[in-house]
Structure formats: C-alpha cells, structure tokens
Write an enzyme that holds these catalytic residues in place. Sequence first.
Site, PDB file in Angstrom:
ATOM      1  N   SER A   1      14.380  21.587 -16.086  1.00  0.00           N
ATOM      2  CA  SER A   1      13.576  21.986 -16.783  1.00  0.00           C
ATOM      3  C   SER A   1      14.138  23.634 -16.938  1.00  0.00           C
ATOM      4  CB  SER A   1      12.504  22.191 -15.116  1.00  0.00           C
ATOM      5  OG  SER A   1      11.891  24.092 -15.469  1.00  0.00           O
TER       6      SER A   1
ATOM      7  N   GLU B   1       9.586   8.250 -17.256  1.00  0.00           N
ATOM      8  CA  GLU B   1       8.113   8.808 -17.431  1.00  0.00           C
ATOM      9  C   GLU B   1       7.513   8.149 -19.274  1.00  0.00           C
ATOM     10  OE1 GLU B   1       7.197  12.483 -15.309  1.00  0.00           O
ATOM     11  OE2 GLU B   1       9.607  12.557 -15.544  1.00  0.00           O
TER      12      GLU B   1
ATOM     13  N   HIS C   1       0.521  -1.532  -0.550  1.00  0.00           N
ATOM     14  CA  HIS C   1      -0.050   0.222  -0.163  1.00  0.00           C
ATOM     15  C   HIS C   1       1.090   1.399   0.552  1.00  0.00           C
ATOM     16  CE1 HIS C   1      -3.677  -2.616   1.647  1.00  0.00           C
ATOM     17  NE2 HIS C   1      -1.978  -3.139   1.859  1.00  0.00           N
TER      18      HIS C   1
ATOM     19  N   LYS D   1      15.865  21.622 -11.151  1.00  0.00           N
ATOM     20  CA  LYS D   1      15.351  20.384 -11.440  1.00  0.00           C
ATOM     21  C   LYS D   1      15.948  19.572 -12.082  1.00  0.00           C
ATOM     22  CE  LYS D   1      11.136  19.723 -11.843  1.00  0.00           C
ATOM     23  NZ  LYS D   1       9.985  19.372 -11.688  1.00  0.00           N
TER      24      LYS D   1
END
Length: 463
Positions: free
Chosen positions: A277, A290, A156, A283
């Site tokens: 970024s 992704e 979980h 970043k």
Amino acid sequence: MEKLWTGRFKKALDSEVNDFNSSIRFDSKMAKQDITGSIAHAAMLGKQGIVTEEESKAIQDTLRQILSELMSGNLSIDPLAEDIHSFVEGELTKRLGDTGKKLHTARSRNDQVALDVRLYLREQIDAICPELSELIEALLSLAAAHRDTIMPGYTHLQRAQPITFGHHLMAYAMMFLRDMDRLADCRRRMNRSPLGCCALAGTTFPIDRVYTAELLGFDGVCENSLDGVSDRDFIIELSAALSIIMTHLSRFSEEMILWCSWEFKFIELDDAYSTGSSIMPQKKNPDIAELVRGKTGRVHGDLMTILTVMKGLPLAYNKDMQEDKECIFDAVDTVLQCLSVFTPMLKTMRVLKENMKRAAAKGFINATDCADYLVGKGLPFRTAYKITGEIVAYCIEKQKTLEELALDEFQSFDPHFDADVYEHIDLTVCAAKRTSRGGTAPQSVDFEIEQAKKRLAELTEKK
Ligand code: ARG
C-alpha cells in the site's frame, strides 16, 4: 486505399463513417488466418481450373510473401484499410495486378470472415488448454502434498466439518477439468469450414469445399451456406466456456483473498505475487487474485455482448456481426492473461497448516461426528443430533470445545458416552473416516487425484 466495392458508388465514403465502418483496428489480429485461408482458396481455384495453375501459384506465393513480410515487420498493415480482407487483397493486387484480382472468385468477405474467426479461435483454444492443464497439474501436486492437512470445511462460510486441504484443492481441479472438456467440445463443433458458403447462397463456380476444409485442418464443412456465414454460436459457446472458467478462477481468487487475510491466515502469498500500500506500511495485498476476480466481470460482459448482438438478426450476414470480434478477443486475452499469473501465484503460496488446523479446532466442527458416535452406540440419528445440540449449547455457555468436556459431562447428557468418544471427535480422525467415494479422507483424495490424472491425460491427448 481503394475500397473493394467501388463501381456502384459516385462519392467517397464520409471520413467519419469510414472510421465507424472500419474494422482494421481489431481484425488485423487475424492477418495470418486471413492469408492462410486465402492460400487454401487459391489452391482450390487452381485445382478446379477456375483460375490457371500458374495464376494459382502466383497468388499463393505472393500471399506467402506478404505473410512473411508482415511477420518480420517489413510490411505494416495500413490503418486506413476497411478491414484485414481488403488490406490483403489490395496488397496482393498491388503486387500481381489482374491476377491478384482473381483471388476473390467464388468467395465473399462473409465466408472469409467466418473462416478467419474460426481459424483464429481454434488456435486460441489450443493456447488456453495447456494453461489450464498446467493449473490442474499444479493443483494435483499441491493436493497430494496436502492429502492429510486438516482445515475447516465451510457451508454458508460457517465452519461445518473438518476436511483435508487436498480435498478442497481437488474440487477446483475437477472444475478446471470440466472447463478443458468444454473447450474441447466447443472446438469440435467450431471445427467446420464455412469457406465456399460465399455471400450467402453458395456459388455457380465448380468449387471443392471439402478440399479447402482439409487443407485448413477442418473436420468437415458447414452444410448450409446461410448458416455457415451467419451463425456465430461457436463464439457464443466459447464465450460461455470462458465465462465459466473465469467464474471458477474468481471463486478460487475469493478464497485466496480470504485465506491470506489476518482473520484466516491459512496461506501467505509470495512477495512476487502481492503488492503493498502507498500509505499503510504493514499491508501485503492480494491484488492478483482481486484482479482475476474483477476481470471476471469483463468476460461475463463479453458473453452478454455477443448474445445480445446476435439475438435479433435476420439471416444471413448483417454488419452487426462485425461486433462479434472485440468481445471474444477480449475474453480470450483476459483468460490467457489471468491463467498465466494465477498458476504461479498458486504454486508459490505458502500453506500455513497449523493455522488451518487451529481454525478447524474451533466452532464445533466435529459435532456431526459426535452425533455419529451416538448412532454407532445404537441411537437413532435424530435423537443423537438433538443430544449433541444440547451438548454444544452447554459448551458455548461454559466456553469449552467438545474435546475439552470431561467424560462425566458427556455422560450427563447420555449414558452411552464412553472414553472412546475423544478419538471419534479428533479432527484428524473425523476427516480420515470420511472414506466414501469423493469424500475428504486422505485415501479418497488419493483416488480422486488418480482419476483426475487419467482424465487430464485423456483430454490432453484428445484435443
Ligand atoms: N469486417 C466485416 C466483419 O467483421 C467483414 C465482412 C464484411 N462483409 C460485408 N458484407 N460487408 O464482419
């Protein structure tokens, strides 16, 4: 370019319909397979005396010439051709005249296209398997290097029990091994020749289907001509196998994305496999992972496409089936592309062991071991579980971890606690004690790695 099917028609095809009907845009990918299939067919026609040996030879030689010109770029595929089959036959006829026109004896585009797709996908499976094997090998060596690296194991997405990072990685190795097995299975069923099924009903000519099947490296022939030209379950099966590979890659990507966030910081991706970024200078984004996760959607969509295209079709061939190609080609290309960036990303990532260990030290991840300790002292598990639950509640209130409790605090919950409790709840010990088969202990991980190596060797041999 003149259509193969002129004769019955008085008018040319409407130009928009012509574009709509044409498949050359995507089936030209199978030029090599189309020509290879035709060479085998021509050889069989000659052997069976359906065309003369000279004609057979001329057709084969010219087809080889066309193939080599296509490969070297000296011949380009006519974008106005209806499909790759028409283009090749047209080119052959241009060069050989009437002899070229004999190639299509005892054949139809229906068995021809079914053949081409099988030949093409068989090669693609053979290209995907080594990529998967490389990924598995990368996992095996990473797992060996991290056989005793402690990290939190989750259920979980809540800290559950301490595990070794090697164990976690081996879970993926097992998935990708099954993926390879699935591809091998799918290849085996796919590897039957539909050539000679003709339009749907077979032929009146004395063809030798076993001969062409052997020439083309098939294990046998499709035994029913209607089935041979109209089934596409080999595409559905491959799409499903590819979808499962993507699901595995996607789950792994999701974990990589979590792990390289500041909240986890279990790994750091190599600069060559991350992006920045345009506005936020701090970043470092896991775009590769992704994108792999995102592209999973495409491949799953491709599976839905072929399933849906096929579901209502009466036997045998229907033009709907022309829609089988773009989706499976896309699925194959996407999987190959994803694997080719995912494996080096994995190989070059930095594992931040200390952070993994630190994360494992929080969240009462050793509570099960505390309960197991009391079971060792003779308490029934349910009682031990309840006492440990009370200790955890106490710790939360006192803002302490289990390891930080004093012995008298432990004893205030149950007199069976002794000084040896600390060793039992030590994270490294907790993991090291899980020596059950398939468990997380370093020695169990070693065993898993051995098993996986054997399986990988079997699968690479088998193909
Ligand atoms: N382009 C067609 C396909 O991909 C080739 C087979 C055409 N057969 C026919 N009967 N029109 O399915």
